[in-house]
Motif scaffolding. Structure first.
Motif, PDB file in Angstrom:
ATOM      1  N   HIS A  56       0.848  -1.195   0.000  1.00  0.00           N
ATOM      2  CA  HIS A  56       0.000   0.000   0.000  1.00  0.00           C
ATOM      3  C   HIS A  56       0.881   1.241   0.000  1.00  0.00           C
ATOM      4  O   HIS A  56       1.366   1.673   1.046  1.00  0.00           O
ATOM      5  CB  HIS A  56      -0.938  -0.030   1.206  1.00  0.00           C
ATOM      6  CG  HIS A  56      -1.987   1.031   1.157  1.00  0.00           C
ATOM      7  ND1 HIS A  56      -2.947   1.142   2.120  1.00  0.00           N
ATOM      8  CD2 HIS A  56      -2.242   2.020   0.265  1.00  0.00           C
ATOM      9  CE1 HIS A  56      -3.738   2.161   1.829  1.00  0.00           C
ATOM     10  NE2 HIS A  56      -3.319   2.708   0.709  1.00  0.00           N
ATOM     11  N   ASP A  57       1.059   1.820  -1.178  1.00  0.00           N
ATOM     12  CA  ASP A  57       1.983   2.937  -1.340  1.00  0.00           C
ATOM     13  C   ASP A  57       1.625   4.141  -0.477  1.00  0.00           C
ATOM     14  O   ASP A  57       2.497   4.762   0.133  1.00  0.00           O
ATOM     15  CB  ASP A  57       2.090   3.347  -2.811  1.00  0.00           C
ATOM     16  CG  ASP A  57       0.771   3.747  -3.452  1.00  0.00           C
ATOM     17  OD1 ASP A  57      -0.306   3.565  -2.835  1.00  0.00           O
ATOM     18  OD2 ASP A  57       0.814   4.231  -4.599  1.00  0.00           O
ATOM     19  N   GLU A  58       0.352   4.465  -0.377  1.00  0.00           N
ATOM     20  CA  GLU A  58      -0.046   5.636   0.416  1.00  0.00           C
ATOM     21  C   GLU A  58       0.253   5.437   1.902  1.00  0.00           C
ATOM     22  O   GLU A  58       0.659   6.383   2.586  1.00  0.00           O
ATOM     23  CB  GLU A  58      -1.524   5.953   0.230  1.00  0.00           C
ATOM     24  CG  GLU A  58      -1.944   7.204   0.968  1.00  0.00           C
ATOM     25  CD  GLU A  58      -3.408   7.558   0.779  1.00  0.00           C
ATOM     26  OE1 GLU A  58      -3.733   8.742   0.939  1.00  0.00           O
ATOM     27  OE2 GLU A  58      -4.219   6.656   0.491  1.00  0.00           O
ATOM     28  N   ALA A  59       0.099   4.231   2.403  1.00  0.00           N
ATOM     29  CA  ALA A  59       0.392   3.966   3.813  1.00  0.00           C
ATOM     30  C   ALA A  59       1.884   4.166   4.097  1.00  0.00           C
ATOM     31  O   ALA A  59       2.245   4.749   5.123  1.00  0.00           O
ATOM     32  CB  ALA A  59      -0.049   2.556   4.198  1.00  0.00           C
ATOM     33  N   PHE A  60       2.735   3.724   3.175  1.00  0.00           N
ATOM     34  CA  PHE A  60       4.172   3.978   3.349  1.00  0.00           C
ATOM     35  C   PHE A  60       4.458   5.476   3.312  1.00  0.00           C
ATOM     36  O   PHE A  60       5.264   5.977   4.097  1.00  0.00           O
ATOM     37  CB  PHE A  60       4.996   3.256   2.270  1.00  0.00           C
ATOM     38  CG  PHE A  60       5.230   1.810   2.583  1.00  0.00           C
ATOM     39  CD1 PHE A  60       6.162   1.425   3.531  1.00  0.00           C
ATOM     40  CD2 PHE A  60       4.512   0.827   1.927  1.00  0.00           C
ATOM     41  CE1 PHE A  60       6.385   0.086   3.820  1.00  0.00           C
ATOM     42  CE2 PHE A  60       4.722  -0.511   2.210  1.00  0.00           C
ATOM     43  CZ  PHE A  60       5.656  -0.889   3.158  1.00  0.00           C
ATOM     44  N   HIS A  61       3.805   6.181   2.404  1.00  0.00           N
ATOM     45  CA  HIS A  61       3.998   7.633   2.304  1.00  0.00           C
ATOM     46  C   HIS A  61       3.582   8.320   3.602  1.00  0.00           C
ATOM     47  O   HIS A  61       4.322   9.156   4.137  1.00  0.00           O
ATOM     48  CB  HIS A  61       3.189   8.185   1.121  1.00  0.00           C
ATOM     49  CG  HIS A  61       3.157   9.659   1.074  1.00  0.00           C
ATOM     50  ND1 HIS A  61       2.021  10.379   1.376  1.00  0.00           N
ATOM     51  CD2 HIS A  61       4.105  10.578   0.781  1.00  0.00           C
ATOM     52  CE1 HIS A  61       2.286  11.669   1.276  1.00  0.00           C
ATOM     53  NE2 HIS A  61       3.530  11.818   0.906  1.00  0.00           N
ATOM     54  N   LEU A  62       2.425   7.967   4.121  1.00  0.00           N
ATOM     55  CA  LEU A  62       1.939   8.611   5.344  1.00  0.00           C
ATOM     56  C   LEU A  62       2.788   8.251   6.555  1.00  0.00           C
ATOM     57  O   LEU A  62       3.069   9.109   7.400  1.00  0.00           O
ATOM     58  CB  LEU A  62       0.467   8.266   5.579  1.00  0.00           C
ATOM     59  CG  LEU A  62      -0.501   8.850   4.556  1.00  0.00           C
ATOM     60  CD1 LEU A  62      -1.899   8.292   4.768  1.00  0.00           C
ATOM     61  CD2 LEU A  62      -0.495  10.372   4.609  1.00  0.00           C
ATOM     62  N   ARG A  63       3.213   6.996   6.643  1.00  0.00           N
ATOM     63  CA  ARG A  63       4.098   6.633   7.751  1.00  0.00           C
ATOM     64  C   ARG A  63       5.425   7.378   7.609  1.00  0.00           C
ATOM     65  O   ARG A  63       5.986   7.854   8.592  1.00  0.00           O
ATOM     66  CB  ARG A  63       4.318   5.120   7.809  1.00  0.00           C
ATOM     67  CG  ARG A  63       5.119   4.711   9.065  1.00  0.00           C
ATOM     68  CD  ARG A  63       5.264   3.226   9.210  1.00  0.00           C
ATOM     69  NE  ARG A  63       6.159   2.695   8.185  1.00  0.00           N
ATOM     70  CZ  ARG A  63       6.521   1.412   8.115  1.00  0.00           C
ATOM     71  NH1 ARG A  63       6.057   0.534   8.988  1.00  0.00           N
ATOM     72  NH2 ARG A  63       7.331   1.004   7.154  1.00  0.00           N
ATOM     73  N   GLY A  64       5.903   7.527   6.382  1.00  0.00           N
ATOM     74  CA  GLY A  64       7.101   8.322   6.142  1.00  0.00           C
ATOM     75  C   GLY A  64       6.922   9.754   6.602  1.00  0.00           C
ATOM     76  O   GLY A  64       7.806  10.346   7.221  1.00  0.00           O
ATOM     77  N   ASN A  65       5.754  10.334   6.318  1.00  0.00           N
ATOM     78  CA  ASN A  65       5.470  11.690   6.790  1.00  0.00           C
ATOM     79  C   ASN A  65       5.479  11.764   8.311  1.00  0.00           C
ATOM     80  O   ASN A  65       5.974  12.738   8.889  1.00  0.00           O
ATOM     81  CB  ASN A  65       4.120  12.182   6.267  1.00  0.00           C
ATOM     82  CG  ASN A  65       4.153  12.583   4.818  1.00  0.00           C
ATOM     83  OD1 ASN A  65       5.208  12.728   4.213  1.00  0.00           O
ATOM     84  ND2 ASN A  65       2.981  12.760   4.244  1.00  0.00           N
TER      85      ASN A  65
END
Length: 160
Positions: A56-65
């Protein structure tokens, strides 16, 4: 025998439903915590979610944020890279990646991600300035001029 197979099928179906529900709840809790600036809790919930939903690309992005907000830049970069590999596109993420690479003396990667930043957000003055600076380091003066002109076209008050 048929009854045993039916019982096993029901148990498997119940476990799948439970797993889906708990996964959905973990994601919803992660989003809620993230949106309320509870970044540590968001990370815990994203960890639960991503332990199963690893694409889930968005979940990685949000966790990165969330990691970025907590100034854990290395973890943020790991998640941004994974989100990017999975196809996530976000100008702010690209800009953060570029800054990280530049600060860690990886100018080639920095240039790539500043370029991705302006490809995604053509009004990002700071990215054009950084591309100009990196072009000067590469002795590409025509490129530097082009990038600085683009920055000036967006903001005539650019200090550099």
């Amino acid at each position: 025998m048929k009854i045993l197979l039916l019982i096993i099928s029901v148990l498997i179906a119940a476990q799948s439903a439970y797993s889906y529900d708990s996964l959905k709840i973990a994601y919803e809790n992660a989003i809620d915590a993230y949106e309320n600036d509870k970044f540590e809790e968001a990370i815990v919930q994203f960890n639960k979610y991503l332990s199963v939903a690893s694409a889930h690309d968005e979940a990685f992005h949000l966790r990165g944020n969330a990691y970025y907000k907590l100034k854990n830049y290395e973890k943020a970069m790991e998640d941004y890279v994974r989100a990017y590999e999975l196809g996530y596109i976000d100008a702010e993420m690209f800009y953060r990646m570029a800054r990280y690479y530049k600060e860690n003396s990886n100018n080639e990667a920095a240039f790539t991600f500043f370029q991705k930043t302006v490809d995604t957000d053509s009004e990002n003055t700071e990215a054009y300035i950084e591309l100009g600076r990196l072009s000067i380091q590469k002795e590409d003066y025509e490129g530097a001029t082009r990038y600085f002109r683009a920055a000036l076209a967006l903001d005539p008050k650019v200090p550099d």
